[in-house]
Every structure is written in structure tokens, then in C-alpha cells.
Design an enzyme around this catalytic site. Sequence first.
Site, PDB file in Angstrom:
ATOM      1  N   ALA A   1     -11.982 -21.558  15.338  1.00  0.00           N
ATOM      2  CA  ALA A   1     -13.094 -20.679  15.706  1.00  0.00           C
ATOM      3  C   ALA A   1     -12.607 -19.343  16.242  1.00  0.00           C
ATOM      4  O   ALA A   1     -13.200 -18.760  17.138  1.00  0.00           O
ATOM      5  CB  ALA A   1     -13.995 -21.374  16.725  1.00  0.00           C
ATOM      6  N   GLY A   2     -11.507 -18.853  15.681  1.00  0.00           N
ATOM      7  CA  GLY A   2     -11.087 -17.487  15.989  1.00  0.00           C
ATOM      8  C   GLY A   2     -11.795 -16.537  15.033  1.00  0.00           C
ATOM      9  O   GLY A   2     -12.835 -16.884  14.448  1.00  0.00           O
TER      10      GLY A   2
ATOM     11  N   PHE B   1      -1.428   4.401  13.976  1.00  0.00           N
ATOM     12  CA  PHE B   1      -0.658   3.180  14.187  1.00  0.00           C
ATOM     13  C   PHE B   1       0.574   3.253  13.313  1.00  0.00           C
ATOM     14  O   PHE B   1       0.641   4.055  12.381  1.00  0.00           O
ATOM     15  CB  PHE B   1      -1.512   1.958  13.800  1.00  0.00           C
TER      16      PHE B   1
ATOM     17  N   GLN C   1       6.901 -12.002  11.846  1.00  0.00           N
ATOM     18  CA  GLN C   1       6.945 -10.690  12.485  1.00  0.00           C
ATOM     19  C   GLN C   1       7.307 -10.810  13.967  1.00  0.00           C
ATOM     20  O   GLN C   1       6.709 -11.613  14.688  1.00  0.00           O
ATOM     21  CB  GLN C   1       5.583 -10.012  12.368  1.00  0.00           C
TER      22      GLN C   1
ATOM     23  N   HIS D   1       7.162  -8.655  17.176  1.00  0.00           N
ATOM     24  CA  HIS D   1       6.533  -7.433  17.685  1.00  0.00           C
ATOM     25  C   HIS D   1       7.513  -6.713  18.595  1.00  0.00           C
ATOM     26  O   HIS D   1       8.120  -7.344  19.460  1.00  0.00           O
ATOM     27  CB  HIS D   1       5.245  -7.785  18.428  1.00  0.00           C
TER      28      HIS D   1
ATOM     29  N   LEU E   1       1.858  -9.572  25.062  1.00  0.00           N
ATOM     30  CA  LEU E   1       1.908  -8.436  24.143  1.00  0.00           C
ATOM     31  C   LEU E   1       1.518  -7.119  24.807  1.00  0.00           C
ATOM     32  O   LEU E   1       0.536  -7.047  25.533  1.00  0.00           O
ATOM     33  CB  LEU E   1       0.939  -8.715  22.985  1.00  0.00           C
TER      34      LEU E   1
ATOM     35  N   GLU F   1       0.657  -2.048  20.194  1.00  0.00           N
ATOM     36  CA  GLU F   1       1.230  -0.923  19.459  1.00  0.00           C
ATOM     37  C   GLU F   1       0.436   0.355  19.749  1.00  0.00           C
ATOM     38  O   GLU F   1       0.922   1.466  19.517  1.00  0.00           O
ATOM     39  CB  GLU F   1       1.209  -1.237  17.960  1.00  0.00           C
TER      40      GLU F   1
ATOM     41  N   ARG G   1       6.916  -2.220  12.236  1.00  0.00           N
ATOM     42  CA  ARG G   1       7.350  -3.097  13.328  1.00  0.00           C
ATOM     43  C   ARG G   1       8.729  -3.697  13.114  1.00  0.00           C
ATOM     44  O   ARG G   1       9.494  -3.854  14.066  1.00  0.00           O
ATOM     45  CB  ARG G   1       6.317  -4.216  13.507  1.00  0.00           C
TER      46      ARG G   1
ATOM     47  N   HIS H   1       5.462 -12.762  16.864  1.00  0.00           N
ATOM     48  CA  HIS H   1       4.100 -12.261  17.001  1.00  0.00           C
ATOM     49  C   HIS H   1       3.172 -12.756  15.909  1.00  0.00           C
ATOM     50  O   HIS H   1       2.006 -13.065  16.158  1.00  0.00           O
ATOM     51  CB  HIS H   1       4.137 -10.734  16.999  1.00  0.00           C
TER      52      HIS H   1
ATOM     53  N   GLU I   1      -4.654 -15.930   9.852  1.00  0.00           N
ATOM     54  CA  GLU I   1      -3.200 -15.984   9.930  1.00  0.00           C
ATOM     55  C   GLU I   1      -2.620 -17.233   9.290  1.00  0.00           C
ATOM     56  O   GLU I   1      -1.481 -17.234   8.829  1.00  0.00           O
ATOM     57  CB  GLU I   1      -2.720 -15.873  11.386  1.00  0.00           C
TER      58      GLU I   1
ATOM     59  N   ARG J   1       3.855  -7.056   8.242  1.00  0.00           N
ATOM     60  CA  ARG J   1       2.459  -6.657   8.442  1.00  0.00           C
ATOM     61  C   ARG J   1       2.393  -5.361   9.234  1.00  0.00           C
ATOM     62  O   ARG J   1       3.069  -5.217  10.249  1.00  0.00           O
ATOM     63  CB  ARG J   1       1.690  -7.751   9.190  1.00  0.00           C
TER      64      ARG J   1
END
Lengths: 612, 293
Positions: free
Chosen positions: A11-12, A113, A233, A235, A245, A248, A281, A346, A370, A381
Site C-alpha cells: 500500500a505504498g 535534479f 543504486q 544514494h 536520506l 538530492e 547518482r 537506496h 520498485e 535511476r
Amino acid sequence: MYEHDVIVVGAGGAGLRAAIAAHEAGSDVAIVSKLHPVRSHTGAAEGGINAALQEGDDWELHAYDTMKGSDYLGDAPAVETLAQDAPEDTMRLEHWGMPFSREEDGRVSQRPFGGLSYPRTTYAGAETGHHLLHTMYEQVVKRGIQVYDEWYVMELATSDEDDPNDRSCHGVVAYDVQSGNVEGFKANDGVVLATGGPGQAFDHTTNAVSCTGDGHAMAYRAGAPLEDMEFIQFHPTSLPSTGVLISEGVRGEGGILYNANGERFMFEYGYANNSGELASRDVVARAELTEVNEGRGVDDEYVHLDMRHLGEERIMDRLENILHLAEDFEGVDGLVEPMPVKPGQHYAMGGIEVDENGQTCVDGLYAAGECACVSVHGGNRLGGNALPELIVFGKRAGRHAAGEDLGEPQIKTGYGDDVEDETETELPVQPGDAGLDTSSGVAADGGVATDAEGIVERKVEQARTRVDTLMDRDDGVQHAEIRQKLQNAMTDYVNVFRTEEGVKKALRIIRECREEYQNVYVDDPSRTFNTDLQQTIETRNLIDVAETIALGALVRDEFRGAHWRKEHQERKDDEWLKHTLISWNDGQPDIFYRPVILEGQDKTYEPKERSY
Amino acid sequence: MSTQQQQPEEPQSQEAPEDPEMRGAESPVDEKEKQGGDIDQQTTPEDELEGETVHIKVFRYDPEVEGKQEPRFDDFHVPFEKGMTVLDAVMYARDTYDSSLTFRHSCRQAVCGSDAFFVNGKQRLGCKTQIADLEQPIRIEPLPHQEVVKDLVVDMDHFYDQMHTVEPYFQDEDTPDPADLEEQRQSPENREKIKMSSRCIWCGACMSSCNIAAGDNDYLGPAAINKAYKFAMDDREGEEIKEHRLRILEQEHGVWRCQTQFSCTEVCPKDIPLTEHIQELKREAVKKNLKFW
């Protein structure tokens, strides 16, 4: 047994978006999640959502940046779909009330970004994921979509034909964390996996403790291949002590990285002469660790990220959350001192192999977010591309599972005519039989149960036996010990810098973990909220997923995107413009390959040297 | 879920008085004799740990397990590290000494809202509470005024129900077709106005700290009212919807129940001015000439 048309697991961002889309398509949809929806890890995303919204920007530029960022391992149909759908889907969030940051004229703000040729990252402070998650949960509440929260999905209920391409998924088996009951959930039309990342395979990660790769492992064991798992990845800016985190967005707004000598190393040592801190990244993460390895790190561990020069007003307006994180978790006031940062695990660019409609090779089994690999991100990414992936491909998977015809996919899945043969690389370990807890995803009853209900029931029985066995044992090894050993091995040997010897060592340790897991036991005798049991099952999933990451890292003998190999310092386009696919095959992983699709709608993305 | 689970006796108080029963708990021998249950109290010997240690007393209760059905505190000693949080300490205790120690947690960075505990007499997020800031031994209990499911896990259903009562979703008066890519306009000032309210992570600390909510089960509570504030103050929704929202809020168990004790504001881990938001909604309701129940 519960029954719905579409069952969404997780449920994200992707799960909620899939559920909303399936509901809008007229389906009776239910969400089954081990966390209450607002606890999902999407809430921790900070930076923003890339979408070509403004004049002067367009989806083609977004697609180009993404293909380049991916180091030409993204599939063009997936990347173009993302870039084309992102603007409308982002605007839909705005119309659902998402509190985006605003310009003076009332329009949503966008900021630069890493790796973007245009400032197209739409954001809500430095807490974009929190607002995205809550906004979509609000829409789920509005629609009255059924949510089974704190139900941990243990297994998929999939038929057991020999060829995974012939299998079909009819539901899931879940464990009610509050009561300890194991129940079946029959899905008439489809199951959408949206279980997030596998970050807990690593010791130092920005991921929540709930990110245990459950969907990866369940789909893998049910026969859907995992794709490009070696691409993890790291980060560049996580806090050294906890892995929390630092967005960025800090560099996007002008934050600067310094080494212990106070040198702006991204420029001074030539890591990215054009983009500096805003290189992609993988480039920045390697630069930081190189500084540390060459003795220019602070306390031999990290570098400094400085945002003081941005001024209090701008920081409070756009990065306030970062101040709180640095203060709460590192005791540093970002207004008066630089923040300590180092690379942390990450994001997983790879995942369950799906086409651009979210479908796996198993009929009725979908994945998004993901846990899935469409593949949009390829070898690396770009920041701000995870959230649009959730909404774009969550929506498509939900609609398709609900029966909407989204047209013929251009991306193929499963073992078929277009795949290349298995790898020639000799594997250092035979993963072997996982014994008690093989728990493959298929119903495995020799075809006795052929109807959907029978398949779900059969899996429920297997899952109950599995739980009883784990609970009945009085002695053995506890999951926490195995998990820590696994996490340490991955962080030590399958990190930013990889060597053949190291990755082989990791595979041997993973093999040991698998053997030790044969004697795992659950100490907590209670059926009420038994997190010991849940984490024991999660640990098994982590072993399976970690193995695919390490195997992928071993066989890809080139340097591409986030995958760096000491012995292979070049990108090998003639050999490696292809995806690594790993299939479960009863615990003996099969590795095969599928060519990358560089053909877009109107053009071909020719691989170029990546420089920033 | 069973409704017969026991409430802990201790956590009800706002302060954390030193319990004479618990003082003896540091001696493992005394404790085993005192408990006499099937499950020994989990104590960890301080002597075996080198360096600086942290002493935590953790509330334990499990309705199913003999010896844990009577609420009690267990003592754990864990090695201290710089930057260690309350969540780090209970995770260490669980992973090292007693895997049955149960609590919710996920993000470890103060956004998932699942690890709100009652720490040394105050509602706090375990993951953002530094051990170094607390007096030892550190008492860690479940949120007061909530039914305890097991150990530090409380039943959140009532909290969620109250959140859902205020219609927590955007309701625009006129939904244009989003396909035209035209966003609704919102001034930076209006966005700023709702900024703090939008940070709520649903941890439940405010509700747990509220005396009114403890006495009136139907009271919407600070979190739900704050959620409604976020929408009511958002200019994008329009005046008509705002009036509808105020009508929900000024019902008998709504904003007027708040007695401005500021306990919610004091414990909010996201620094949301909850009490002020509630007062502002009272003023809005009066301005709209809504019926004062």
C-alpha cells in the site's frame, strides 16, 4: 477465504495508485498490506516527481535524459511511456489536493535534479513522498476501497505447470499479524504486487525495515524472472550513522560537496566537470567513496554536504525537512555547519520482469513500483524518476489487472524466443535445495487442484504447515543472526565498488545463510502480533533476493551505470546491451538474457559515452 | 480483535513515578523469584557489556502467553553508541536478547509514524528520540489511553476511525479534466497556511496525550481535526466545501470539546501547532454563524 476481483499487495505509492485505477475501471479491489498504508516507505521519499509540465520542456527531453541516465539499459517503450504519462498523472495528484510547492503565480514549482536537462522535478517541500502517499491514501478512503492492513502476504497462489509462461496466479495467502490466522485471498482477475524495494538486503540503507523484497521473492519463486538485479543504486547523500536520506534536492538547490581538505572535489578532481554535484547518482557516489578511499574523507568515512550559503529563507522554504533530519539523527545544524553524508543503498533498479502494462509472464500476476522492472531505470535511476514510476505504472498495472485492454505490449516477458542462452559464467556455489522452506510460489500438488479456489486452498494449507513448523521448533538459529550476516556480506562485497573475488565471497556467505536458515526457529510462542515470525519469513525472502543481486553482479563483467566492477572498467555495448534475467527453477537459478530495446516511437536511442 | 485485552495500569499517568516494585528488577535473581511464571523476566546482565550501557525498562504484556498476561516491565542493558535512539535500543534488545519483544517500526526517520511510545512519561517517536537526552533508566511503555495489543503495540483502529470521520479527502467543487494539464492555482501563501497541518504522520501521540479524548471516546481528537484543517484552509476546495467541513467539525464531539491544554501540541513530533489549529477552526465556525451546539 476472502474474494475480490483484484488484490493489490502493498500500500505504498504504486499499490495505492493501482488500487485506485482498478477501482475506476469498475473492479472490486482490495489492498492487502503488512503495514497500514500511511506507514509505507513511499512516505520517506523526499525529492520530487519528474514530469515535463512547462513550456520549453517536453516528454521527449525527459525520455532522452532517462535513457542516458540509465546508461542505455532502459527499454525505450517503458521510458517513453513514463515520460508521456507523467505530466497527466502528476496533474491528477494536484487535482486530488496534493500540496505541491508553488510559484508566485500559483503554479506548481519545479526544480533541477541530477542528470536532468531541464528543471522538471515537481515537489512538495523536501517531503514529496509523504504528501504523495497521504494524498493517494485519501483517495482510497474516498472510494471506500477495502484495505486489509497488517496482513502479511506470505505466498502467491499460482498453478504449477512446468513452464512458468503457462502458469496463472489466482490469489495470495496472507497472515493476519494481529491474530496469527493464515487465510486465502482469491483474486478473480489479477494480483498486483507493489511491495517496494529490497533495501534490507544491505546493512547501510535508506530503506525502511519493512523493505524486505517480499514481492520479488514471491514472484521469483512463482516463476516470474527477476531482471537486472545487479543494478542497486547507492544514494550519494545518506547520513553516516543511520542511513537516513538527505534529499538530492539539497544539491538541486545548490548544495555543495566538500572533502576533508575543503576541496569541491566533484570539480577539483574531475569527476564531473560540467555538472559537478548534479551529475547522476552513480557518478557522485563513486566520487565520494574514492575521496574517502584516497584519504580525503572526513573521519575516514564520509564527506561534507554544505547548504549554508543557500540562506535560511530558501532552506526553510524548500528543504526544511532536511534541517530536522540532520538535527535529529546526526546532531548537526545545517544552517551553521555542513552535514556529514556518505553513499547508502537506496533503490533497486531491477525487479520482477514486467511489460509496460505491468504484466509478468505468469497470467494474472502483475507488479509495479520498485519491486518491478519495466525497465525504466536501466543501470541507474535519475533522481525524481521513482515517484512518477509509481503513479504511471501503478495506474497501468491496476487498470490492466481490472481487465482494461491497454494494447499489445512492446516489451516481452518470460523465457521465449527472443532470449539468449544461459550464462557461461561458472557459479561459485550451487544454491541447492532450500529444504523445509523451499516454499516455491506454485501450488505444487501435481495438478490435483486445477480450479482457482483449489489452488488457493492448497497454498493456504502449505503456508499453515510452514508457520506451524517454524513455531513448533524449540531450538536452532534466530532470524536476526542470519539477517545481520547477510546484510554485512552484501554491504562488504556487493556495494558501490565490486570485485569478482568479493562477489563470490558474498555468494558463499549467502549460501551459508541459506543452510543456516534450515534450522531457523521462532522464539516467540504467541500468535498475537508475532513480529518474530514475520521477520523470520522476511529473512527467507531476503536470502533469495540477495542471491539474485550477487549472481547478477557476478555475471555482468562490465561497468555500466551503478554496476562497477574492478576487473572491467569499461562499458561493453557490443556484449552487454542486454538485461540479466534470473529464474528460480526450483532453487537452482537459471540466468538468461534479453536484448535492450533502444527503439522508441520515432527514434532510436544510440548509446553514447556518458559524461556530466 | 479481542476487546478483553488488559490495559496496563502504569502508563495511564502523565508522569512516570518511580515504582518501588520495579526498583528491585535490576537483580535477575530477585526478579525470577518474584515472577515465578513460566517465562522468566528478560533481564540482561550489565556486567557482560563493556563500555557505556543504556538501561531501559520496557513494558511487556501478551494476552496469550502465560507469564506475560500480567503486565510487567523487563529490564535490558544495551551498549550505548553516539546518536543512539530509543528505537535503536529496543531493536538491539529484541535482536540480541528477546525476539518476542514486540513494537511497530518501519522508516526509522520520523515519517511512517508507527513507533510512537510513552518514553519517560511523554509521548515520543522512538526513532527520533535520542537516548543521550533521557534520564536513565528509560521507561518505555505503549501509548496511554489506547488498548494494548501486545508489549508496545496498541490498537490504532479507533484513531483511524476518527481520522476517517472528517472526510479526509480533497473535494473540489468543479473538477476540470486533468488531461488538459492545467493545475489548480494556489498561492504560495495559502500553501504556507496549510503546510504544517499537512505534515501529520498519524502517529497518534497527540490523541494519546489528550485528556479530553481520554474521557470522551467520540471526540474527534487533535489529529483528525488537524486533518480537517488542512482541507478547510486549502483555498482550492472552495467556500461551499469549507462550510460543509466546518459543520462536521463543530458537531457536539468536535472542535468545541478542546479545552486548550496544549498537550497535543507539546508532544507532536512534527511540531504541528495542533491546539492553535483547533482554535482557528472554532473562530471560523463562529464567523460562519454556524450553529453552536
